[in-house]
Design a protein around this motif. Structure first.
Motif, PDB file in Angstrom:
ATOM      1  N   SER A 159      -1.493   0.999   5.613  1.00 56.30           N
ATOM      2  CA  SER A 159      -1.949   1.049   4.224  1.00 56.30           C
ATOM      3  C   SER A 159      -2.558  -0.307   3.862  1.00 56.30           C
ATOM      4  O   SER A 159      -2.098  -1.344   4.359  1.00 56.30           O
ATOM      5  CB  SER A 159      -0.759   1.334   3.306  1.00 56.30           C
ATOM      6  OG  SER A 159      -1.110   1.083   1.956  1.00 56.30           O
ATOM      7  N   PRO A 160      -3.574  -0.317   2.980  1.00 56.06           N
ATOM      8  CA  PRO A 160      -4.086  -1.618   2.522  1.00 56.06           C
ATOM      9  C   PRO A 160      -3.005  -2.458   1.858  1.00 56.06           C
ATOM     10  O   PRO A 160      -3.094  -3.696   1.848  1.00 56.06           O
ATOM     11  CB  PRO A 160      -5.194  -1.245   1.526  1.00 56.06           C
ATOM     12  CG  PRO A 160      -5.138   0.219   1.336  1.00 56.06           C
ATOM     13  CD  PRO A 160      -4.342   0.816   2.446  1.00 56.06           C
ATOM     14  N   MET A 161      -1.964  -1.803   1.328  1.00 51.10           N
ATOM     15  CA  MET A 161      -0.880  -2.564   0.694  1.00 51.10           C
ATOM     16  C   MET A 161      -0.096  -3.375   1.727  1.00 51.10           C
ATOM     17  O   MET A 161       0.512  -4.392   1.406  1.00 51.10           O
ATOM     18  CB  MET A 161       0.061  -1.629  -0.075  1.00 51.10           C
ATOM     19  CG  MET A 161      -0.605  -0.847  -1.186  1.00 51.10           C
ATOM     20  SD  MET A 161      -1.497  -1.859  -2.367  1.00 51.10           S
ATOM     21  CE  MET A 161      -0.175  -2.261  -3.505  1.00 51.10           C
TER      22      MET A 161
ATOM     23  N   ALA B  87      -6.522   3.744  -2.648  1.00 53.59           N
ATOM     24  CA  ALA B  87      -5.533   2.831  -2.054  1.00 53.59           C
ATOM     25  C   ALA B  87      -6.110   1.423  -1.989  1.00 53.59           C
ATOM     26  O   ALA B  87      -5.433   0.434  -2.315  1.00 53.59           O
ATOM     27  CB  ALA B  87      -5.134   3.328  -0.660  1.00 53.59           C
TER      28      ALA B  87
END
Ligand code: SF4
Lengths: 84, 370
Positions: free
Chosen positions: B117-119, B146
């Motif tokens: 995930s980009p997170m 996202a």
């Protein structure tokens, strides 16, 4: 890449960024719930790239089967009409 | 798994196949837009269940495949810099730029990491304040929210060592490019379900009307695909051209309002070049001026070396539904997943990779030459 996996929301944590724990079978993951403010524990959500992008609508989920039933009534499918 | 297994029932699949056989009276050509659908169709043999009069064409819906070589070259240049941690979805690592890929940059000592995930990339930037963390923001409308949230959070948390190399692409303009092309072959579209989950259905209404083409938002499991195909063909057979929703369990007509609001805040629509296809106006997303400090292209000031594509690769035709992968002379010989000549052989959702994985031992599939 647009793969989305349905999982069950186990718990939610509100804050600047709404997060929650989501179960995919036996695997449990931390997921961002910011885009499904309505999702509560017990709901299923579609998860993509760490984000829930939709709450699964149980009514909508039955449509695939309801449509098939309707076809059975209107299409008069007979046994001899086997595909190819 | 709930909401997965029940959509794979062999019995229901056969019933759908029978219903299709009794419905079809003429040849029709349908295109599934999304690479995830292509993968499922080839994996589960959905195309082989259909009446011979129905042809499925595979569309441009693999973001990995259409990311332009110029942007890949920029990614390679940024990832090679000392002090940079370059984060990407795993699919991108083996996609060839002009000669190299991200994996070879990693082998040469570059800090290239796969994230889910980009997170995760954002969290890395928080943990490694002395490094520059860059995320390769590839994907359609499904993935863009996202990345928008990662940019938004980076600004909120004041993280100056995080940036995005944005390659986002939009589906409806690509569908329109296919519809507007001369000698169009597509009679109906299975629209990508998860793109519709975010954006809703409204963007398809003008397309359905202007080009007289049924468009059905469709899910990714075998029964979803079969129902979507049935809904398309039922429209075609009765002379209708409407927008319909097969994937009602995840798609609301207006899409996901909060995700769309975040997209509007962070991104603006920009022109984008699609690998193998060429420039399509208003078909991409770029960061708004307010997020310029988190834009890797501005931060690193890299220039493309020109974007060379292997001359043998026919992926542009594959992506537009004009050629089936086994019809490419390099398929399975010079070009395999271990020695890919084009992006469509690398990505798990690329049509060439799907055919290599599931169909390589079959006789060449019946061709559908125009
Ligand atoms: S088989 Fe390989 S060379 Fe041929 S179109 Fe596909 S990716 Fe390109």
């Amino acid at each position: 890449m647009c793969l989305g996996i349905p999982g069950e929301v186990l718990s939610t944590v509100d804050g600047p960024l709404r997060m929650g724990r989501v179960a995919f079978g036996k695997v449990i993951k931390e997921v961002c719930l910011a885009y499904v403010p309505e999702a509560a524990p017990g709901d299923f959500v579609v998860v993509h790239a760490g984000f829930a992008i939709s709450r699964v609508d149980p009514e909508g989920a039955r449509r695939v089967f309801a449509y098939l039933e309707e076809l059975g009534e209107t299409n008069e499918v007979r046994e001899e009409e086997e595909p190819r | 798994m709930r909401y997965v297994d029940e959509y794979r029932g062999a019995d229901e699949a056969r019933r759908y196949a029978r219903a299709l056989h009794s419905l079809v009276t003429r040849p029709w050509t349908l295109m599934e837009v999304c690479g995830g659908q292509t993968h499922a169709i080839v994996r589960f043999g959905i195309d082989q269940l259909l009446p011979p009069a129905l042809t499925l064409l595979h569309g441009p819906g693999c973001p990995v495949c259409v990311t332009p070589v110029e942007l890949l070259d920029k990614a390679l240049a940024i990832a090679s810099r000392p002090g940079v941690v370059f984060c990407s979805f795993g699919d991108m690592l083996r996609v060839p730029g002009s000669g190299r890929d991200l994996l070879s940059v990693k082998a040469a000592g570059g800090d290239v990491r796969i994230v889910y995930s980009p997170m995760d990339a954002l969290a890395l930037a928080e943990r490694l304040p002395e490094r520059e963390v860059v995320f390769f923001a590839v994907g359609f409308e499904t993935t863009a929210p996202a990345c928008a949230m990662a940019a938004h959070e980076a600004r909120r948390r004041g993280l100056r060592n995080f940036s995005l190399l944005v390659a986002h692409v939009l589906v409806p303009p690509a569908m329109e490019a296919i519809l507007a092309a001369p000698h169009r072959r597509v009679d109906a579209f299975l629209a990508a379900g998860h793109v519709c989950t975010i954006m809703g259905m409204e963007a398809y209404e003008p397309l359905a009307h202007a080009y007289r083409v049924p468009i059905v938002a469709t899910g990714f499991e075998p029964l979803d695909l079969l129902q979507g195909i049935h809904m398309c063909v039922a429209q075609l057979e009765s002379g209708r051209a409407e927008v319909e929703n097969q994937y009602a369990r995840a798609v609301r007509p207006a899409g996901n309002e909060s995700a769309r609001a975040m997209l509007r805040e962070v991104f603006e629509v920009v022109p984008r070049t699609w690998r193998g296809i060429g420039p399509i106006p208003a078909s991409g997303l770029g960061l708004r001026a307010a997020f310029a400090d988190w834009d890797a292209e501005r931060k690193f000031d890299v220039v493309s070396v020109g974007g060379r594509e292997d001359a043998a690769c026919r992926s542009g035709l594959v992506l537009q539904g004009q050629l089936k992968p086994p019809e490419c002379p390099a398929f399975g010989t010079r070009c395999t997943p271990d020695t890919p000549l084009g992006a469509t052989m690398v990505s798990s959702e690329g049509a060439c990779a799907a055919y290599y994985r599931y169909r390589r031992f079959q006789v060449p599939c019946p061709t559908t030459s125009p």
